[in-house]
Motif scaffolding. Structure first.
Motif, PDB file in Angstrom:
ATOM      1  N   MET A 114       0.807  -1.217   0.000  1.00  0.00           N
ATOM      2  CA  MET A 114       0.000   0.000   0.000  1.00  0.00           C
ATOM      3  C   MET A 114       0.843   1.271   0.000  1.00  0.00           C
ATOM      4  SD  MET A 114      -3.034  -1.121  -0.328  1.00  0.00           S
ATOM      5  CE  MET A 114      -4.030   0.338  -0.019  1.00  0.00           C
ATOM      6  N   ILE A 115       2.025   1.240   0.643  1.00  0.00           N
ATOM      7  CA  ILE A 115       2.839   2.463   0.636  1.00  0.00           C
ATOM      8  C   ILE A 115       3.311   2.777  -0.781  1.00  0.00           C
ATOM      9  CG2 ILE A 115       5.088   1.401   1.114  1.00  0.00           C
ATOM     10  CD1 ILE A 115       3.669   4.750   2.495  1.00  0.00           C
ATOM     11  N   VAL A 116       3.531   1.738  -1.590  1.00  0.00           N
ATOM     12  CA  VAL A 116       3.898   1.959  -2.989  1.00  0.00           C
ATOM     13  C   VAL A 116       2.760   2.656  -3.733  1.00  0.00           C
ATOM     14  CG1 VAL A 116       4.422   0.798  -5.163  1.00  0.00           C
ATOM     15  CG2 VAL A 116       5.576   0.079  -3.060  1.00  0.00           C
ATOM     16  N   LYS A 117       1.510   2.270  -3.424  1.00  0.00           N
ATOM     17  CA  LYS A 117       0.362   2.942  -4.052  1.00  0.00           C
ATOM     18  C   LYS A 117       0.301   4.411  -3.653  1.00  0.00           C
ATOM     19  CE  LYS A 117      -2.582  -1.128  -4.623  1.00  0.00           C
ATOM     20  NZ  LYS A 117      -3.906  -1.743  -4.359  1.00  0.00           N
ATOM     21  N   HIS A 118       0.586   4.700  -2.389  1.00  0.00           N
ATOM     22  CA  HIS A 118       0.618   6.098  -1.944  1.00  0.00           C
ATOM     23  C   HIS A 118       1.672   6.893  -2.706  1.00  0.00           C
ATOM     24  CE1 HIS A 118      -2.112   6.282   1.571  1.00  0.00           C
ATOM     25  NE2 HIS A 118      -1.837   4.990   1.695  1.00  0.00           N
ATOM     26  N   VAL A 119       2.853   6.301  -2.844  1.00  0.00           N
ATOM     27  CA  VAL A 119       3.951   6.983  -3.532  1.00  0.00           C
ATOM     28  C   VAL A 119       3.577   7.254  -4.986  1.00  0.00           C
ATOM     29  CG1 VAL A 119       6.273   6.600  -4.461  1.00  0.00           C
ATOM     30  CG2 VAL A 119       5.827   6.226  -2.030  1.00  0.00           C
ATOM     31  N   LYS A 120       3.031   6.248  -5.652  1.00  0.00           N
ATOM     32  CA  LYS A 120       2.666   6.418  -7.070  1.00  0.00           C
ATOM     33  C   LYS A 120       1.579   7.468  -7.230  1.00  0.00           C
ATOM     34  CE  LYS A 120       4.055   1.818  -8.598  1.00  0.00           C
ATOM     35  NZ  LYS A 120       3.607   0.509  -9.136  1.00  0.00           N
ATOM     36  N   GLN A 121       0.665   7.518  -6.279  1.00  0.00           N
ATOM     37  CA  GLN A 121      -0.372   8.536  -6.329  1.00  0.00           C
ATOM     38  C   GLN A 121       0.224   9.929  -6.171  1.00  0.00           C
ATOM     39  OE1 GLN A 121      -4.366   7.951  -4.430  1.00  0.00           O
ATOM     40  NE2 GLN A 121      -3.757   9.683  -3.148  1.00  0.00           N
ATOM     41  N   LYS A 122       1.174  10.068  -5.248  1.00  0.00           N
ATOM     42  CA  LYS A 122       1.838  11.356  -5.047  1.00  0.00           C
ATOM     43  C   LYS A 122       2.571  11.799  -6.317  1.00  0.00           C
ATOM     44  CE  LYS A 122       1.316  12.473  -0.562  1.00  0.00           C
ATOM     45  NZ  LYS A 122       0.813  13.805  -0.100  1.00  0.00           N
ATOM     46  N   ILE A 123       3.202  10.844  -6.994  1.00  0.00           N
ATOM     47  CA  ILE A 123       3.918  11.172  -8.225  1.00  0.00           C
ATOM     48  C   ILE A 123       2.939  11.678  -9.285  1.00  0.00           C
ATOM     49  CG2 ILE A 123       5.273  10.207 -10.119  1.00  0.00           C
ATOM     50  CD1 ILE A 123       6.533   8.302  -8.044  1.00  0.00           C
ATOM     51  N   LEU A 124       1.798  11.008  -9.397  1.00  0.00           N
ATOM     52  CA  LEU A 124       0.787  11.437 -10.365  1.00  0.00           C
ATOM     53  C   LEU A 124       0.245  12.824 -10.031  1.00  0.00           C
ATOM     54  CD1 LEU A 124      -1.177   8.101 -10.910  1.00  0.00           C
ATOM     55  CD2 LEU A 124       0.449   9.184 -12.467  1.00  0.00           C
ATOM     56  N   GLU A 125       0.302  13.177  -8.743  1.00  0.00           N
ATOM     57  CA  GLU A 125      -0.150  14.509  -8.325  1.00  0.00           C
ATOM     58  C   GLU A 125       0.906  15.587  -8.566  1.00  0.00           C
ATOM     59  OE1 GLU A 125      -1.144  13.899  -4.253  1.00  0.00           O
ATOM     60  OE2 GLU A 125      -3.007  12.821  -4.676  1.00  0.00           O
TER      61      GLU A 125
END
Length: 317
Positions: A195-206
């Motif tokens: 799940m932390i990887v999903k958070h990171v990828k979401q931040k990158i997309l932002e």
């Protein structure tokens, strides 16, 4: 004479098999990729095929097999051996795994099925870091997080069999990224490896900048290893990710301590490879929350990569 036992540890990315003799010595082991695209029946057909291959290759007849123990990353109705749901393998759900595998293997081999945190707790309590503790919490920190609870030297399963799914306790109702459990805001959704990887990828997309993309080769290839590597290079997004993991892990462990007053935590799983940069802050935050000077022990699991198959085999003893 039933001399041999097979322990199977099913993970989100790999499935490990171990063959044990009558003295619980590990005499053969193997790892195979876990296919997340298989439905439950096909998945357990593959398990049965692999059990038969192990018996054949080691010249063991079915009549000399004590039984097969399986640890699954699932909610399991223990009395029936039924898998209710599996967060990281969502196609494996509402399936009578024990009875199906029993029939698939000929109807004369004992089958035991339990949650993988439970099997790991048995392994570490009987053979590893939890030896000598009457009460113990085994806390895997890996693709997911959960707890195996030992009380009075016995594994506590609860009424239906999934006591210890503590990673899915809710911290921020309705907020955050949806977890495989179906909820938003559970503790696992903030600090597990997946799940932390999903958070990171979401931040990158932002729009957040990070060297993790260069380290991984692409946005999609980022994993926890890249988060850890970038942290060491003072990458701000990686520092944010590790800080978030530490915060929610500390809250998770402190809540467990408050609820159960068990003072021995045995930590296992792949996130231990991140090391002190994650777990020193976890312990520090735990101590900040805990206003009592009585000792609390944080221990690392001792059985290495074999804890899953050892614990699965322990279900038969």
């Amino acid at each position: 004479m039933n001399n041999f036992t097979i322990g199977i540890d099913v993970g989100g990315t790999k499935t490990a098999y171990g063959l044990f003799d009558s003295n619980k010595n590990l005499i053969f082991k193997s790892k195979l990729p876990t296919n997340p695209n298989l439905d439950a029946q096909a998945f357990f057909d593959e398990i049965a095929d692999n059990v038969n291959i192990i018996l054949r290759d080691n010249n063991i007849h079915h009549s000399n097999l004590r039984g097969v123990g399986i640890g699954m990353p699932s909610y399991i109705f223990y009395e029936e051996g039924r898998i209710m749901k599996t967060a990281n393998l969502p196609k494996i759900k509402d399936f009578p795994a024990r009875s199906y595998l029993y029939k698939k293997l000929g109807g004369n081999i004992r089958i035991m099925l339990d949650n993988d945190a439970h099997t790991a707790a048995l392994a570490e309590h009987r053979n590893g870091a939890g030896r000598g503790f009457t009460h113990m919490l085994y806390c895997p920190v890996s693709t997911g997080i959960s707890t195996g609870i030992i009380i009075d030297n016995k594994l506590f399963r609860g009424r239906y069999g999934w006591a210890g799914e503590t990673g899915h306790m809710i911290a921020t109702p309705g907020e955050g990224i949806e977890c495989g459990c179906g909820n938003r805001g559970c503790l696992m959704s903030y600090c597990s490896g997946a799940m932390i990887v999903k958070h990171v990828k979401q931040k990158i997309l932002e729009g957040h900048k990070t060297m993790m993309i260069d380290l991984a080769g692409s946005h999609d290839a980022i994993d926890v290893l890249h988060i850890s590597q970038a942290y060491d290079l003072n990458d701000s997004l990686s520092i944010w990710a590790i800080d978030q993991m530490a915060k929610y892990m500390a809250v998770w462990l402190y809540n467990l301590y408050s609820a159960l007053n068990i003072n021995c935590f045995v930590l296992g799983g792949g996130l231990l490879n991140i090391g002190d940069k994650l777990f020193d802050p976890v312990k520090s935050m735990f101590n900040d929350l805990n206003h009592c000077d009585l000792p609390v022990y944080f221990k690392e699991a001792e059985l290495g990569d074999d804890f899953g198959i050892v614990g699965a085999a322990e279900l038969l003893f």
